[in-house]
Write a protein that holds these residues in place. Structure first.
Motif, mmCIF file in Angstrom:
data_model
loop_
_atom_site.group_PDB
_atom_site.id
_atom_site.type_symbol
_atom_site.label_atom_id
_atom_site.label_comp_id
_atom_site.label_asym_id
_atom_site.label_seq_id
_atom_site.Cartn_x
_atom_site.Cartn_y
_atom_site.Cartn_z
ATOM 1 N N GLN A 134 72.467 43.636 52.411
ATOM 2 C CA GLN A 134 72.041 43.508 53.806
ATOM 3 C C GLN A 134 71.800 44.882 54.435
ATOM 4 O O GLN A 134 70.807 45.092 55.141
ATOM 5 C CB GLN A 134 73.101 42.744 54.608
ATOM 6 C CG GLN A 134 73.143 41.248 54.332
ATOM 7 C CD GLN A 134 72.005 40.492 55.011
ATOM 8 O OE1 GLN A 134 70.862 40.925 55.013
ATOM 9 N NE2 GLN A 134 72.325 39.349 55.592
ATOM 10 N N ARG A 135 72.714 45.808 54.208
ATOM 11 C CA ARG A 135 72.579 47.144 54.816
ATOM 12 C C ARG A 135 71.337 47.867 54.286
ATOM 13 O O ARG A 135 70.571 48.450 55.049
ATOM 14 C CB ARG A 135 73.829 47.977 54.549
ATOM 15 C CG ARG A 135 75.062 47.516 55.327
ATOM 16 C CD ARG A 135 76.217 48.497 55.209
ATOM 17 N NE ARG A 135 76.688 48.643 53.842
ATOM 18 C CZ ARG A 135 76.473 49.695 53.059
ATOM 19 N NH1 ARG A 135 75.771 50.721 53.532
ATOM 20 N NH2 ARG A 135 76.956 49.752 51.830
ATOM 21 N N HIS A 136 71.119 47.808 52.983
ATOM 22 C CA HIS A 136 69.985 48.512 52.399
ATOM 23 C C HIS A 136 68.663 47.853 52.786
ATOM 24 O O HIS A 136 67.677 48.549 53.064
ATOM 25 C CB HIS A 136 70.124 48.561 50.878
ATOM 26 C CG HIS A 136 71.165 49.521 50.412
ATOM 27 N ND1 HIS A 136 71.358 49.838 49.077
ATOM 28 C CD2 HIS A 136 72.089 50.243 51.106
ATOM 29 C CE1 HIS A 136 72.340 50.719 48.967
ATOM 30 N NE2 HIS A 136 72.804 50.968 50.188
ATOM 31 N N THR A 167 66.887 41.609 58.621
ATOM 32 C CA THR A 167 67.818 41.058 57.639
ATOM 33 C C THR A 167 67.041 40.324 56.551
ATOM 34 O O THR A 167 65.861 39.982 56.715
ATOM 35 C CB THR A 167 68.797 40.082 58.294
ATOM 36 O OG1 THR A 167 68.076 38.918 58.737
ATOM 37 C CG2 THR A 167 69.492 40.717 59.489
ATOM 38 N N ASN A 210 77.017 42.600 51.021
ATOM 39 C CA ASN A 210 77.077 43.534 52.146
ATOM 40 C C ASN A 210 76.139 44.723 51.943
ATOM 41 O O ASN A 210 75.412 45.125 52.864
ATOM 42 C CB ASN A 210 78.519 44.039 52.337
ATOM 43 C CG ASN A 210 79.437 42.962 52.897
ATOM 44 O OD1 ASN A 210 78.978 42.024 53.539
ATOM 45 N ND2 ASN A 210 80.733 43.090 52.631
ATOM 46 N N THR A 211 76.148 45.290 50.744
ATOM 47 C CA THR A 211 75.252 46.412 50.460
ATOM 48 C C THR A 211 73.795 45.973 50.530
ATOM 49 O O THR A 211 72.928 46.700 51.047
ATOM 50 C CB THR A 211 75.556 46.990 49.069
ATOM 51 O OG1 THR A 211 76.909 47.443 49.044
ATOM 52 C CG2 THR A 211 74.627 48.140 48.737
ATOM 53 N N LEU A 236 70.936 55.458 57.643
ATOM 54 C CA LEU A 236 71.294 55.253 56.251
ATOM 55 C C LEU A 236 70.210 55.842 55.356
ATOM 56 O O LEU A 236 69.030 55.545 55.514
ATOM 57 C CB LEU A 236 71.448 53.754 55.988
ATOM 58 C CG LEU A 236 71.893 53.356 54.583
ATOM 59 C CD1 LEU A 236 73.272 53.933 54.282
ATOM 60 C CD2 LEU A 236 71.908 51.838 54.458
ATOM 61 N N ARG A 296 67.973 46.125 55.501
ATOM 62 C CA ARG A 296 67.673 46.441 56.900
ATOM 63 C C ARG A 296 67.236 47.900 57.046
ATOM 64 O O ARG A 296 66.347 48.218 57.843
ATOM 65 C CB ARG A 296 68.890 46.170 57.787
ATOM 66 C CG ARG A 296 68.642 46.484 59.265
ATOM 67 C CD ARG A 296 69.869 46.253 60.097
ATOM 68 N NE ARG A 296 70.127 44.846 60.336
ATOM 69 C CZ ARG A 296 69.530 44.143 61.305
ATOM 70 N NH1 ARG A 296 68.624 44.727 62.087
ATOM 71 N NH2 ARG A 296 69.820 42.882 61.476
#
Length: 330
Positions: free
Chosen positions: A262-264, A272, A259-260, A220, A266
């Motif tokens: 958590q993804r960013h 997390t 959701n964004t 990412l 990580r």
């Protein structure tokens, strides 16, 4: 003093302010504890792709990786360390430790990838320090290892050493003298385990280093303002204001959705949001036990636990010892 020379940086793109700040922080965190004994600790994610290199004097190098990954070279030997396992690649995994013999001046290189996270401690031992401490001959095993240029010894650090490395990485706010003593005492224990582990094994062929990580083409990639958003959240999570906030509330605080977030998070920090919060609170509780004299019950509240028993279980799992032992060292 066997310290890596100021790093020459070769960025994959024009250097950003974040990368320059990261490199400046790296240099500031290199501490010469005694002539021939230096320490470096870091807990950060790289802001940009780059390669940093420097010159090493002869001596021994100890690397203890608590979490994340590092990709370095000692001369022609490339070493990739990762705390994750093949069975559970997304979990923090186990600490890894490496002892390297640099029998002659050599080149050191570290390759950084944007968003790659590492929490690590490294110790450099010069020959003058070893001879001052142990005399002309430390031990047959250690001397044989020192003579093998770029020999490598891997070992699994004990829970106590991992806990001490965590303390080095997140040292309390002390006066310069007390901080120096705090860091040196823990660094010496780390050195003792590294050399003790080496002495327990007869010298032989160095284990092959782990394969270098594959290029993270599918990783990412965050935009600059997204990195800034995560850095701001990272700082906020370390304040009391974040103590009881839900993930949705934190996402609103950061101006995004859960959701964004958590993804960013990580992608930048390798963990997390709630794992980071738990880690930070346990570190605060450890500091309170060791330095402030709090009881186990009081430290449990600092860590956000209503149950002292649940706190003790989490503390033992994290640091390899019950919290009452940390308090006993006051």
């Amino acid at each position: 003093m066997s310290v890596v020379s100021p790093l020459n940086v070769q960025p994959a793109a024009p250097p950003s302010e974040g990368m320059q700040a990261s490199l400046q922080r790296h240099l500031q965190r290199v501490r010469v504890l005694r002539p021939g004994l230096h320490l470096h600790a870091d807990d950060a994610a790289d802001a940009q792709d780059f390669t940093a290199s420097g010159d090493m004097d002869a001596g021994l190098r100890i690397v203890l990786l608590l979490e994340g990954s590092v990709d370095v070279s000692y001369g022609p030997r490339r070493v990739a360390l990762s705390s994750a396992t093949a069975q559970r690649p997304r979990e923090p995994g186990l600490p890894r430790a490496l002892l390297v013999s640099v029998a002659q001046p050599e080149r050191f290189e570290r390759r950084a990838r944007r968003g790659a996270y590492a929490r690590r401690v490294s110790v450099g031992l010069g020959g003058e320090w070893l001879e001052q401490v142990a005399g002309p001959v430390a031990s047959d095993a250690i001397e044989a290892f020192r003579r093998q240029h770029l020999a490598m010894h891997h070992w699994q650090p004990s829970p106590r050493i991992a806990a001490l490395a965590e303390q080095i990485t997140h040292a309390p706010d002390l006066s310069p003298l007390l901080l120096h003593l705090y860091l040196e005492s823990r660094a010496l224990e780390l050195v003792g385990e590294a050399l003790g582990s080496l002495a327990q094994h007869a010298p032989g062929p160095a284990p092959a280093p782990a394969p270098a990580p594959a290029p993270a083409a599918a990783a990412l990639r965050l935009l600059p303002h997204e990195h800034q958003r995560m850095r701001a959240l990272h700082a906020f999570l370390q304040t009391d204001g974040a103590m009881d906030m839900s993930l949705d509330a934190l996402a609103r605080q950061a101006g995004t959705n859960a959701n964004t977030l958590q993804r960013h998070f990580r992608a930048v920090y390798g963990t997390t949001v709630f794992d980071f919060v738990r880690e930070h609170r346990l570190q605060r509780a450890r500091h309170a036990l060791e330095c402030d004299g709090l009881t186990v019950g009081q430290a449990a509240l600092v860590a956000g636990y209503n149950s002292a028993a649940n706190f003790a279980t989490a503390y033992r799992k994290r640091f390899g010892m019950p919290p009452k032992l940390a308090r006993a060292r006051i």
